[in-house]
Design an enzyme around this catalytic site. Structure first.
Site, short mmCIF file in Angstrom:
data_model
loop_
_atom_site.label_atom_id
_atom_site.label_comp_id
_atom_site.label_asym_id
_atom_site.label_seq_id
_atom_site.Cartn_x
_atom_site.Cartn_y
_atom_site.Cartn_z
N ASP A 1 -17.52 7.32 -1.19
CA ASP A 1 -16.06 7.21 -0.40
C ASP A 1 -15.87 8.76 0.05
O ASP A 1 -16.38 9.65 -0.08
CB ASP A 1 -15.13 6.84 -1.53
N ARG B 1 0.82 -1.19 0.00
CA ARG B 1 -0.02 0.02 -0.11
C ARG B 1 0.59 1.15 0.00
O ARG B 1 1.74 1.38 0.91
CB ARG B 1 -0.73 0.06 1.34
N GLN C 1 -10.37 -4.02 -2.98
CA GLN C 1 -11.78 -3.29 -2.70
C GLN C 1 -12.86 -3.85 -3.34
O GLN C 1 -13.99 -4.27 -2.91
CB GLN C 1 -11.56 -1.87 -2.33
N HIS D 1 -7.69 1.01 -5.93
CA HIS D 1 -7.78 -0.08 -5.09
C HIS D 1 -8.42 -1.28 -5.29
O HIS D 1 -9.74 -1.54 -5.06
CB HIS D 1 -8.61 0.78 -4.01
N ARG E 1 -13.74 -8.43 2.29
CA ARG E 1 -12.38 -8.18 1.88
C ARG E 1 -11.63 -9.54 2.25
O ARG E 1 -10.60 -9.82 1.52
CB ARG E 1 -11.92 -6.92 3.08
N CYS F 1 -16.35 1.81 0.90
CA CYS F 1 -15.07 1.01 1.38
C CYS F 1 -14.94 1.08 2.71
O CYS F 1 -14.05 0.19 3.22
CB CYS F 1 -14.08 1.34 0.30
N1 NVA Z 1 -9.99 6.75 -1.25
C1 NVA Z 1 -9.66 6.49 0.04
C2 NVA Z 1 -9.79 4.90 0.37
C3 NVA Z 1 -9.52 4.49 1.73
C4 NVA Z 1 -9.80 2.81 1.80
C5 NVA Z 1 -8.37 6.77 0.37
O1 NVA Z 1 -7.64 6.77 -0.51
O2 NVA Z 1 -7.83 7.30 1.40
N1 CP Z 2 -11.30 0.12 2.74
C1 CP Z 2 -9.97 0.01 3.09
O1 CP Z 2 -9.03 -0.28 2.33
O2 CP Z 2 -9.67 0.19 4.49
P1 CP Z 2 -8.59 0.30 5.29
O3 CP Z 2 -7.83 1.59 4.97
O4 CP Z 2 -8.72 0.52 6.63
O5 CP Z 2 -7.46 -0.59 4.88
#
Ligand code: NVA
Ligand code: CP
Length: 300
Positions: A220, A102, A132, A129, A287, A259
């Site tokens: 989101d 990540r 997800q 992502h 997930r 998500c």
């Molecule tokens: N769009 C959000 C998703 C978090 C799982 C982010 O990147 O922070």
């Molecule tokens: N939805 C998701 O990826 O959550 P986290 O940021 O908690 O991993």
């Protein structure tokens, strides 16, 4: 040597392969397949951004499949002191059977992929992502049957999650309507790609138009990790908040997904996220199951 099975983005995999992963995940979930196919395997996870769901679901998933994980946070490895991604990939490939990362820059993910001799999994970048959306497709289909031909409405900022929804619309054959403020639209090239692939992805005038008659409403965070939390962005996004009035424009049995983490009162109201049409907890649970399918496919 056989080709390494990386899981980078949904647009890079064909429908049959994605379906295979979901089927494997579903088989584990239903208890049909209770084996430990990843016994003796190790997944290294690198987190350059925070995570609750991704981290815990991969960790628990690997354990349930018989394998184990090593988790590296932002400051735990030499990456934080400037060791290159390429060198890190070469070294980790000697210890681990797969690497999940990540990170902010999708370029780092691709660099990891090109220098790794084991599968690399995208655990979120600023651009996408995919794990997800695999869970989201699984969740929709558990509740409502095949997603092909159904209408999904996205309301809010165009972001990494939106991109994976666009990829999924093409690969899984559903209709995706996007309602985003002009400055926060997904990249034009992505919409062109979807059209060229025969996907039904369109931009809606406003949230009400996107949601009208939809089978699923998704949103989101207005501000993703690493983005600047500008007041002007909140002003732009107010009309895209998912509240009960907006949900009332969707089909009577429309589902709501997010998500998570949710910013209650911003992109979604408590009444919707806690309401009868919300499936956000199933989505979070899936997930775990969808990623088991991804892991077993990657590690073959
Ligand atoms: N769009 C959000 C998703 C978090 C799982 C982010 O990147 O922070
Ligand atoms: N939805 C998701 O990826 O959550 P986290 O940021 O908690 O991993």
């Amino acid at each position: 040597m056989s080709e390494i099975r990386h899981f980078i983005d949904l647009d890079r995999l064909n429908t049959a392969t994605l379906r295979q992963m979901l089927d494997i995940g579903q088989a584990f979930k239903s208890g049909e397949n209770c084996g430990r196919p990843l016994a003796g395997k190790t997944l290294v996870m690198i987190f350059e951004k925070p995570s609750t769901r991704t981290r815990v679901s991969f960790q628990v998933g690997m354990q349930q499949l018989g394998g184990q994980t090593v988790v590296l946070g932002d400051r735990d490895s030499q990456l934080g002191r400037g060791e290159t991604i390429a060198d890190t990939a070469r070294v980790l490939s000697r210890y681990a059977d797969a690497i999940m990362i990540r990170t902010d820059d999708a370029g780092k993910l691709l660099e990891m992929e090109s220098h790794s001799s084991v599968p690399v999994i995208n655990g979120l970048t600023d651009d996408s992502h995919p794990c997800q959306i695999m869970a989201d497709v699984m969740t929709f289909e558990e509740h409502r049957g095949a997603i092909a031909g159904r209408v999904v409405a996205w309301c809010g900022a165009g972001n990494n999650v939106t991109t994976s929804w666009i990829h999924a619309a093409v690969r899984f054959g559903f209709i995706l309507r996007l309602a985003c403020p002009q400055p926060l639209l997904p990249p034009a090239g992505l919409l062109e790609w979807a059209r060229a692939e025969g996907g039904e992805v369109s931009l809606a005038e406003d949230a009400e138009t996107a949601v009208a008659g939809a089978d699923l409403v998704v949103t989101d965070a207005w501000v993703s990790m690493g983005e600047k939390d500008l007041a002007s962005r909140h002003g732009l996004l107010e009309p895209y908040r998912v509240n009960e009035t907006l949900m009332a424009k969707a089909k009577p049995d429309a589902l709501f997904m997010h998500c998570l983490p949710a910013h209650r009162g911003e992109e979604v109201t408590d009444a919707v996220v806690d309401g009868p049409r919300s499936v956000v907890w199933d989505e979070a649970e899936n997930r775990l199951h969808a990623q088991k399918g991804i892991l077993v496919w990657c590690l073959g």
